[in-house]
Write an enzyme that holds these catalytic residues in place. Sequence first.
Site, PDB file in Angstrom:
ATOM      1  N   HIS A  61       1.002  -1.810  -0.020  1.00 24.58           N
ATOM      2  CA  HIS A  61       0.107  -0.348  -0.104  1.00 24.58           C
ATOM      3  C   HIS A  61       0.762   1.048  -0.177  1.00 24.58           C
ATOM      4  O   HIS A  61       1.932   1.380   0.679  1.00 24.58           O
ATOM      5  CB  HIS A  61      -0.557   0.037   1.171  1.00 24.58           C
ATOM      6  CG  HIS A  61      -2.112  -1.088   0.980  1.00 24.58           C
ATOM      7  ND1 HIS A  61      -3.010  -0.387   1.488  1.00 24.58           N
ATOM      8  CD2 HIS A  61      -2.372  -1.963   0.880  1.00 24.58           C
ATOM      9  CE1 HIS A  61      -3.912  -1.445   1.059  1.00 24.58           C
ATOM     10  NE2 HIS A  61      -4.175  -2.639   0.895  1.00 24.58           N
ATOM     11  N   GLU A  91       0.685   4.364   1.409  1.00 20.38           N
ATOM     12  CA  GLU A  91       1.526   4.767   3.098  1.00 20.38           C
ATOM     13  C   GLU A  91       2.372   3.741   3.787  1.00 20.38           C
ATOM     14  O   GLU A  91       3.862   4.873   4.246  1.00 20.38           O
ATOM     15  CB  GLU A  91       0.338   4.632   3.483  1.00 20.38           C
ATOM     16  CG  GLU A  91      -0.963   5.254   3.343  1.00 20.38           C
ATOM     17  CD  GLU A  91      -2.297   4.622   2.761  1.00 20.38           C
ATOM     18  OE1 GLU A  91      -3.049   5.117   2.679  1.00 20.38           O
ATOM     19  OE2 GLU A  91      -1.831   3.605   1.759  1.00 20.38           O
ATOM     20  N   CYS A 149      -3.938   0.374   6.848  1.00 20.81           N
ATOM     21  CA  CYS A 149      -3.049   1.059   7.393  1.00 20.81           C
ATOM     22  C   CYS A 149      -2.853   2.719   8.310  1.00 20.81           C
ATOM     23  O   CYS A 149      -2.430   3.174   8.906  1.00 20.81           O
ATOM     24  CB  CYS A 149      -2.689   2.762   5.294  1.00 20.81           C
ATOM     25  SG  CYS A 149      -2.084   1.279   4.947  1.00 20.81           S
ATOM     26  N   LYS A 171      -1.157   1.404  11.307  1.00 20.94           N
ATOM     27  CA  LYS A 171       0.274   1.176  11.087  1.00 20.94           C
ATOM     28  C   LYS A 171       0.206   2.757  11.444  1.00 20.94           C
ATOM     29  O   LYS A 171       1.147   2.813  12.041  1.00 20.94           O
ATOM     30  CB  LYS A 171       0.431   1.373   9.705  1.00 20.94           C
ATOM     31  CG  LYS A 171       0.737  -0.174   9.896  1.00 20.94           C
ATOM     32  CD  LYS A 171       1.158  -1.116   8.191  1.00 20.94           C
ATOM     33  CE  LYS A 171       1.008  -2.713   8.699  1.00 20.94           C
ATOM     34  NZ  LYS A 171       1.755  -3.061   7.237  1.00 20.94           N
ATOM     35  N   LYS A 178      16.588  -6.652  16.537  1.00 20.65           N
ATOM     36  CA  LYS A 178      14.855  -5.522  16.462  1.00 20.65           C
ATOM     37  C   LYS A 178      14.754  -5.775  17.967  1.00 20.65           C
ATOM     38  O   LYS A 178      14.594  -5.277  18.407  1.00 20.65           O
ATOM     39  CB  LYS A 178      14.369  -6.366  15.940  1.00 20.65           C
ATOM     40  CG  LYS A 178      14.000  -5.846  14.534  1.00 20.65           C
ATOM     41  CD  LYS A 178      12.823  -6.328  13.503  1.00 20.65           C
ATOM     42  CE  LYS A 178      11.615  -5.909  14.326  1.00 20.65           C
ATOM     43  NZ  LYS A 178      10.728  -4.908  13.749  1.00 20.65           N
TER      44      LYS A 178
END
Length: 474
Positions: free
Chosen positions: A78, A80, A271, A274, A442
């Site tokens: 997507h 975004e 989105c 997010k 991470k």
Amino acid sequence: MWSPDEIASVCYNHFNKLPKRGKPETDREWTLLAAVILLTDSSDQKTVHKQVVSLGTGTKCIGQSAMSMKGDVLNDSHAEVIARRGCVRYLTEQLYRAVSGQSSEVFCPGTDEGKWAVKPGVSFLFFTSQTPCGDASIFPMTGSQAQPCEPVKAIQNEESERRGLKRHAESELEETRQGPGMKTSDNHSSCRKSGDADEHEVITENKERNQLNEVSHYQPNVKKRPDLHRTGAKCVPDGPTDPLEAGLLYHNVGVLRVKPGRGDRTLSLSCSDKLARWGVLGFQGALLSHYLQGPIYFSSVVVGKGPYSHQAMQRAMKTRCSHVRALPSGFSARAPELLQASLEFTHNHTHIESKHTHTLGRISPCGAAISWCAVSQQPLDVTANGYKQGVTKKALGTLQARSLISKVELFHSFLKLVAATEDSQLPETLRGKDLRTYWDYKQAAGTYQQAWTQLRLQAFPLWPRSPRELLLFY
């Protein structure tokens, strides 16, 4: 100092200057656009310099079965998400310049050893040409808005919906001949502006609309039932489900949603979700947080012309996280300024539909996703089906097929940043630890992970976790 229309114009002009590769076919294909703008105050603080540092287009994401354990496939394309990933690539290079003693547009030394801060007068703005998919797209229609899909007349059960999805997926696969595992999000479908219903529902309801229009011709006082814009993003498993009842009762609001995959479910959150997450954790991600004094937030979010609700945007991106507390130092539930421009993206579905003629064939979403970012080498990256556009089946899984914003490529850029950092300037979280995989690095970003834990516990307990085996690449 800047207006929403100025921001939209800067983004559209930047897109128009890009090469043709990956752009929609004229008057037949459509796409969505998003961008990150670097705002820099002038020395007298009376003007602001606006620079596009990342731009993305795209409408698709892959299903769970197409995800890769090598981190070499773009799961979510997507616009975004593409724009944000491109910005992470840009920030990584800016940090590399900073630790190497070169000038950086963004960073200056922070107060903590081995940490960097965003320069005074520098901020970031997010632009999207259309309301983000998911919760921000759910709001009542008004009489002045386009309504190609009439209100649902009866309660629809999940089984009939699944049958319709399967039929549509089979016909779409045959007509478009797209790669395996790639799905068009209902939220960005031809029915997006009226609620993202599935095509089988659109056909049925358009017939009903024609009948209603005929009735209305003779009975002008007949009132239409109120309806709302719908999103194809599905409620996450194990949580509240959409009632799918008529009109305003079709959706639940304020819940997490995954982008739809016809037949094959995705793991990609909407989105709207997010953007809400970035509003608490920052958009820099876990890896770059090793080097940063604090998270980087978007100061504003600007949406292009189209169906829009400030209330829905506020609910999706602010209210859901506003109560989150006990966050580590530097983290907070930030509330970006929410604005809408009056300029329309000429490649969105509404605009293409208005110019379309039957001789051009069926209107369809563009199969490619474009990523451009302000980096010194290979700023343009065009993908399809999660890989570089144009690669052969034989090349899939090779270095040549990887997108430059895939997880593994961004990870390798980060490792180059670490290698360029002098030992005495290495962030404490990276010292004296046996870190090897993407997962290791991470998890070692302790403060970021603490903030993410609090966000999960207090606001998003149902946020799906990526299977660990998909994050063990290096």
